[in-house]
Design a protein around this motif. Structure first.
Motif, PDB file in Angstrom:
ATOM      1  N   PHE A 153       0.861  -1.186   0.000  1.00  0.00           N
ATOM      2  CA  PHE A 153       0.000   0.000   0.000  1.00  0.00           C
ATOM      3  C   PHE A 153       0.891   1.228   0.000  1.00  0.00           C
ATOM      4  O   PHE A 153       1.635   1.464   0.950  1.00  0.00           O
ATOM      5  N   VAL A 154       0.834   1.991  -1.100  1.00  0.00           N
ATOM      6  CA  VAL A 154       1.747   3.108  -1.306  1.00  0.00           C
ATOM      7  C   VAL A 154       1.042   4.423  -0.987  1.00  0.00           C
ATOM      8  O   VAL A 154       0.062   4.791  -1.638  1.00  0.00           O
ATOM      9  N   MET A 155       1.559   5.149   0.014  1.00  0.00           N
ATOM     10  CA  MET A 155       0.974   6.424   0.447  1.00  0.00           C
ATOM     11  C   MET A 155       2.106   7.369   0.822  1.00  0.00           C
ATOM     12  O   MET A 155       2.387   7.597   1.988  1.00  0.00           O
ATOM     13  N   ILE A 156       2.774   7.908  -0.214  1.00  0.00           N
ATOM     14  CA  ILE A 156       4.034   8.629   0.010  1.00  0.00           C
ATOM     15  C   ILE A 156       3.960  10.079  -0.455  1.00  0.00           C
ATOM     16  O   ILE A 156       4.861  10.598  -1.097  1.00  0.00           O
ATOM     17  N   GLY A 157       2.876  10.746  -0.135  1.00  0.00           N
ATOM     18  CA  GLY A 157       2.766  12.132  -0.536  1.00  0.00           C
ATOM     19  C   GLY A 157       1.950  12.275  -1.804  1.00  0.00           C
ATOM     20  O   GLY A 157       1.479  11.299  -2.364  1.00  0.00           O
ATOM     21  N   ALA A 158       1.812  13.505  -2.247  1.00  0.00           N
ATOM     22  CA  ALA A 158       0.857  13.756  -3.324  1.00  0.00           C
ATOM     23  C   ALA A 158       1.401  14.723  -4.362  1.00  0.00           C
ATOM     24  O   ALA A 158       2.271  15.547  -4.085  1.00  0.00           O
ATOM     25  N   GLU A 159       0.871  14.584  -5.574  1.00  0.00           N
ATOM     26  CA  GLU A 159       1.145  15.502  -6.675  1.00  0.00           C
ATOM     27  C   GLU A 159      -0.182  16.113  -7.109  1.00  0.00           C
ATOM     28  O   GLU A 159      -1.186  15.403  -7.208  1.00  0.00           O
ATOM     29  N   PRO A 160      -0.221  17.409  -7.383  1.00  0.00           N
ATOM     30  CA  PRO A 160      -1.499  18.061  -7.703  1.00  0.00           C
ATOM     31  C   PRO A 160      -2.051  17.632  -9.061  1.00  0.00           C
ATOM     32  O   PRO A 160      -1.298  17.392 -10.005  1.00  0.00           O
ATOM     33  N   ASN A 161      -3.370  17.557  -9.141  1.00  0.00           N
ATOM     34  CA  ASN A 161      -4.048  17.269 -10.404  1.00  0.00           C
ATOM     35  C   ASN A 161      -4.341  18.589 -11.117  1.00  0.00           C
ATOM     36  O   ASN A 161      -5.457  19.102 -11.082  1.00  0.00           O
ATOM     37  N   THR A 162      -3.321  19.159 -11.740  1.00  0.00           N
ATOM     38  CA  THR A 162      -3.477  20.486 -12.344  1.00  0.00           C
ATOM     39  C   THR A 162      -3.045  20.539 -13.802  1.00  0.00           C
ATOM     40  O   THR A 162      -2.937  21.627 -14.374  1.00  0.00           O
ATOM     41  N   GLU A 163      -2.817  19.382 -14.433  1.00  0.00           N
ATOM     42  CA  GLU A 163      -2.383  19.394 -15.835  1.00  0.00           C
ATOM     43  C   GLU A 163      -3.384  20.137 -16.718  1.00  0.00           C
ATOM     44  O   GLU A 163      -3.000  20.829 -17.672  1.00  0.00           O
ATOM     45  N   LYS A 204       5.818  23.237  -7.870  1.00  0.00           N
ATOM     46  CA  LYS A 204       5.389  21.840  -7.739  1.00  0.00           C
ATOM     47  C   LYS A 204       4.067  21.570  -8.447  1.00  0.00           C
ATOM     48  O   LYS A 204       3.569  20.444  -8.408  1.00  0.00           O
ATOM     49  N   GLY A 205       3.490  22.614  -9.063  1.00  0.00           N
ATOM     50  CA  GLY A 205       2.257  22.419  -9.815  1.00  0.00           C
ATOM     51  C   GLY A 205       0.993  22.745  -9.057  1.00  0.00           C
ATOM     52  O   GLY A 205      -0.109  22.570  -9.587  1.00  0.00           O
ATOM     53  N   PHE A 206       1.099  23.217  -7.801  1.00  0.00           N
ATOM     54  CA  PHE A 206      -0.080  23.587  -7.033  1.00  0.00           C
ATOM     55  C   PHE A 206      -0.554  24.986  -7.457  1.00  0.00           C
ATOM     56  O   PHE A 206       0.242  25.821  -7.891  1.00  0.00           O
ATOM     57  N   VAL A 207      -1.856  25.246  -7.303  1.00  0.00           N
ATOM     58  CA  VAL A 207      -2.443  26.510  -7.751  1.00  0.00           C
ATOM     59  C   VAL A 207      -2.129  27.625  -6.759  1.00  0.00           C
ATOM     60  O   VAL A 207      -2.413  27.507  -5.563  1.00  0.00           O
ATOM     61  N   LYS A 208      -1.576  28.719  -7.273  1.00  0.00           N
ATOM     62  CA  LYS A 208      -1.320  29.879  -6.426  1.00  0.00           C
ATOM     63  C   LYS A 208      -2.617  30.653  -6.211  1.00  0.00           C
ATOM     64  O   LYS A 208      -3.381  30.868  -7.155  1.00  0.00           O
ATOM     65  N   THR A 209      -2.849  31.102  -5.002  1.00  0.00           N
ATOM     66  CA  THR A 209      -4.056  31.860  -4.686  1.00  0.00           C
ATOM     67  C   THR A 209      -3.712  33.039  -3.789  1.00  0.00           C
ATOM     68  O   THR A 209      -2.652  33.086  -3.163  1.00  0.00           O
ATOM     69  N   GLY A 210      -4.632  33.997  -3.731  1.00  0.00           N
ATOM     70  CA  GLY A 210      -4.502  35.117  -2.803  1.00  0.00           C
ATOM     71  C   GLY A 210      -3.768  36.320  -3.337  1.00  0.00           C
ATOM     72  O   GLY A 210      -3.832  37.401  -2.734  1.00  0.00           O
ATOM     73  N   TYR A 211      -3.049  36.178  -4.462  1.00  0.00           N
ATOM     74  CA  TYR A 211      -2.298  37.290  -5.033  1.00  0.00           C
ATOM     75  C   TYR A 211      -2.444  37.282  -6.552  1.00  0.00           C
ATOM     76  O   TYR A 211      -2.527  36.205  -7.169  1.00  0.00           O
ATOM     77  N   ASP A 212      -2.456  38.483  -7.156  1.00  0.00           N
ATOM     78  CA  ASP A 212      -2.529  38.546  -8.611  1.00  0.00           C
ATOM     79  C   ASP A 212      -1.140  38.337  -9.193  1.00  0.00           C
ATOM     80  O   ASP A 212      -0.152  38.123  -8.461  1.00  0.00           O
ATOM     81  N   THR A 213      -1.033  38.403 -10.518  1.00  0.00           N
ATOM     82  CA  THR A 213       0.247  38.133 -11.175  1.00  0.00           C
ATOM     83  C   THR A 213       1.325  39.152 -10.797  1.00  0.00           C
ATOM     84  O   THR A 213       2.519  38.873 -10.916  1.00  0.00           O
ATOM     85  N   GLY A 214       0.904  40.313 -10.322  1.00  0.00           N
ATOM     86  CA  GLY A 214       1.865  41.326  -9.889  1.00  0.00           C
ATOM     87  C   GLY A 214       2.237  41.227  -8.429  1.00  0.00           C
ATOM     88  O   GLY A 214       3.000  42.060  -7.917  1.00  0.00           O
ATOM     89  N   GLY A 215       1.676  40.236  -7.728  1.00  0.00           N
ATOM     90  CA  GLY A 215       1.994  40.053  -6.316  1.00  0.00           C
ATOM     91  C   GLY A 215       1.144  40.862  -5.374  1.00  0.00           C
ATOM     92  O   GLY A 215       1.434  40.939  -4.171  1.00  0.00           O
TER      93      GLY A 215
END
Length: 558
Positions: free
Chosen positions: A475-485, A496-507
C-alpha cells in the motif's frame, strides 16, 4: 443463459437497514400525510399499475394512502422479485430521487390503491419546505441505498479474477459510487469454468460486468460503465451555471453544498467517484463531530446527497481535460468531447499519491500495488503480511485498519520516525500494536512476481542490509502531486504544480485568499498551494469560498 446462483441471504442483524423498519420504512403521521398532499395529487390506481421501473429517470414520489405498493427487482431470468412492500402512509423512493440517474428498482401497486403522487420538482420543494418530513425521507433513503447494496437489489454482477487489476478497478468504481453489485471471483469459485462457458466467455475477456437486461460489458472503462448503468446525467453545453466545481473531494463537495444551499446553480464534475483521496480512507477519527470516526466513503456519500438535496447536479466519470480562460464565461472541456459553461469555477481537483521509484511498478499496479486501503483491499490480503509505505496520516490510518484483518503490517518510512508527519494518536497505535512493525530508514528496491506481485525486496538505508520477503500486497501512500495538468496556460502554478491563490500576477493581495490569478476562478483543498492537507481544512475552504463567489457574481456598485 443465467447469472450466478443467488447466495442465501444471512438472517437480518441489527446493522442491516432492512431490520430497522421504523427508520428505513417509516410511516408518516396523519398530519404529515396531509402536508404531503398539498404538494401532490391524489390518485386511485388499479392493482398491478406500474409506477416506475428500473432504468427510468426523474421518477415521482408516492405516498400510499390505502392499499400497497411493492418494490421489486428482476431475477436472473427476468422474473420480478419483490423485496419490499409499502402500505398505509409509507412512501416510495431512495437516493436517486435526489438526482436524475436511472433508478435501480421497479414499483407497482399490489392491489387497488389510493396514493398521493408528488412530481419531482414538487418533491424537492417539499423536502426543503417541510424539514421534519424531509429529515425522515433523507434518513430512509440513505438506509434504503445501504440495504440495496448489502442485499444486491437492483445491482449488477462483476465477473473476473478477484486479484486482477481490472477486476479491482471496476469493483472499486462500483463501491465508491454506491452501486449494488456482486463479485463472481473466477479464481475462487470452483464452478467458474462452467459459468464462463454458459456466457461464452474466455478468461482473456475478463473481467466483465453483466448489466441490466443481460448486457455483457467486457472490461469497460469507467465512463462506459457509468453510461451503461445510467450513473451519468446530461447537461446542455450552452447552459451557463453560476458555479462549476471541478472535483468531488471534501473541498469540492463542501463548496457544492454551500453554493447550492445559497441559491447558486451548481454543477460538480468528478473524474471517478465522490470523496477524492479522502474517499479511500478506511477511517477518519479526528474529523469534528464524529467521535467514533467515519470512513472517507461514508463522509463523501453523505456530502454528495446533501449537495443534491439542495439542487446541485453531479456528473461522475467525467474528467476535465482543459479550460478556455479567455472568454466571458469559462468553458470546461471534458474527456468525451463534452463541455460546460460557468460564470465561476472552483478548482478542487486535489492531489494523487506519488508512485514508488522502483522497477516494474506499473506491471504490478492493481496486481499487488494499491493506493487505497478499504474493506475491498483488506479482504484481498486477509491473513497475509502486507507493507504500507509512507509516514503521513493516510499511511497510519491504513496500517491500523489493515492490522485488524492481516497477519502483520510492515510500515516502511525513509525517515527516522513518524512523529513529524503523523498525528500522535496514530503514532501511538502503531507503536503499541503487536501486529505492526515500523521500519525506519527503509525503502523498497525491487518487486518480484508473475501476473501478481509475490515478493518484495527492501533495504535499510543506514546499514545497507537488503532482505526479500514473501509479501504480495503493498500500500503506497508517500505524498501527493497536484491534479493540475488541465490548468496549464490558464492559472499561475507554483514550482510543484499547485495553484497559487490570494495574489494577482503582480503580487498584489486579492480580495479572497482562495482567488486565483483569473477573476472568478478559485482553488480550495489539497490542490491549492500552501493549503493544510487535512479533510477538515478542505471542507472549511470549500465552505468559505462561496462568500467570495457571491461577491464576484453580484458585485456591489458604490
Amino acid at each position: 443463459m443465467g447469472l450466478p446462483p443467488v447466495q442465501k441471504q444471512p438472517e437480518l442483524d441489527p446493522s442491516d437497514p432492512y431490520a430497522r423498519d421504523a427508520q428505513t420504512f417509516p410511516r408518516l403521521s396523519p398530519e404529515m400525510a396531509e402536508r404531503v398532499a398539498a404538494y401532490g395529487t391524489e390518485e386511485w390506481l388499479p392493482g398491478g399499475t406500474l409506477l416506475f421501473q428500473r432504468g427510468d429517470r426523474s421518477v415521482d414520489f408516492f405516498l400510499v394512502l390505502e392499499g400497497s405498493v411493492e418494490i421489486f427487482d428482476h431475477g436472473p431470468h427476468d422474473e420480478p422479485s419483490v423485496f419490499t412492500v409499502h402500505d398505509d402512509r409509507q412512501f416510495t423512493g431512495e437516493l436517486d430521487l435526489f438526482n436524475d440517474r436511472e433508478v435501480l428498482v421497479s414499483g407497482r401497486t399490489r392491489s387497488d390503491s389510493r396514493v398521493t403522487r408528488v412530481k419531482r420538482a414538487d418533491f424537492r420543494r417539499m423536502v426543503s419546505n417541510e424539514p421534519d418530513i424531509g429529515e425522515m425521507i433523507m434518513r430512509a433513503f440513505i438506509l434504503r441505498r445501504v440495504g440495496l447494496i448489502r442485499h444486491v437489489h437492483g445491482g449488477v454482477v462483476l465477473i473476473g479474477p478477484g486479484h486482477g487489476g481490472n477486476t479491482l478497478r471496476l469493483q472499486s468504481f462500483l463501491l465508491r459510487n454506491g452501486y449494488p453489485h456482486r463479485l463472481f471471483d473466477t479464481e475462487a469459485d470452483p464452478d467458474a469454468g462452467g459459468f464462463l462457458a454458459c456466457f461464452k466467455l474466455t478468461a482473456e475477456q475478463l473481467p466483465v460486468v453483466i448489466a441490466p437486461g443481460g448486457r455483457v460489458l467486457r472490461n469497460p472503462s469507467h465512463s462506459a460503465l457509468a453510461d451503461a448503468l445510467g450513473l451519468t446525467e446530461t447537461v446542455d453545453p450552452q447552459h451557463v451555471f453560476d458555479v462549476v466545481v471541478v472535483g468531488a473531494g471534501p473541498g469540492g463537495l463542501a463548496a457544492a453544498v454551500y453554493a447550492a444551499s445559497e441559491g447558486l446553480e451548481t454543477l460538480v464534475l468528478e473524474a471517478l467517484a465522490p470523496g477524492g483521496q479522502a474517499g479511500t480512507s478506511s477511517k477518519i477519527e479526528n474529523y469534528l463531530g464524529f467521535p467514533t470516526g467515519i470512513s472517507g466513503q461514508a463522509l463523501a456519500g453523505r456530502a454528495q446527497v446533501q449537495a443534491q438535496k439542495f439542487g446541485a447536479k453531479l456528473l461522475i466519470s467525467r474528467p476535465v481535460i482543459g479550460i478556455d480562460c479567455e472568454q466571458r464565461h469559462y468553458r470546461l472541456r471534458m474527456e468525451d468531447d463534452r463541455s460546460v459553461l460557468a460564470r465561476s469555477v472552483v478548482v478542487a481537483t486535489g492531489a494523487r499519491y506519488r508512485k514508488l521509484d522502483v522497477p516494474d511498478l506499473a506491471r504490478f499496479e492493481g496486481q499487488g500495488i494499491h493506493y487505497a486501503a478499504t474493506a475491498m483491499e483488506s479482504q484481498l490480503c486477509h491473513g497475509e503480511e502486507v507493507i504500507v509505505v509512507g509516514g503521513g496520516n493516510s499511511a497510519g490510518q491504513a496500517a491500523v485498519f489493515l492490522s485488524r484483518t492481516v497477519s502483520h503490517v510492515h510500515v516502511l518510512v525513509r525517515g527516522q520516525g513518524l512523529a513529524a508527519t503523523m498525528s500522535d494518536y496514530l503514532v501511538q497505535r502503531i507503536l503499541s500494536s503487536p501486529r505492526i512493525t515500523l521500519h525506519t530508514h527503509t525503502e523498497i528496491t525491487a518487486l518480484h512476481g508473475d501476473t501478481l506481485l509475490r515478493e518484495v525486496t527492501w533495504s535499510d538505508r543506514t546499514t545497507g542490509e537488503v532482505s526479500t520477503h514473501r509479501i504480495g500486497n503493498v500500500f503506497v501512500m508517500i505524498g501527493a502531486e497536484p491534479n493540475t495538468e488541465w490548468l496549464q496556460g490558464c492559472l499561475e502554478l507554483d514550482s510543484k504544480g499547485f495553484v497559487k491563490t490570494g495574489y494577482d500576477t503582480g503580487g498584489h493581495p486579492l480580495a479572497s485568499p482562495y482567488e486565483t490569478t483569473r477573476p472568478g476562478i478559485y482553488a480550495v483543498g489539497d490542490v491549492r498551494a500552501g493549503s493544510v492537507k487535512r479533510v477538515a481544512s478542505s471542507v472549511g475552504e470549500g465552505s468559505v469560498v462561496v462568500q467570495a463567489i457571491h461577491g464576484f457574481l453580484n458585485p456591489v456598485v458604490h
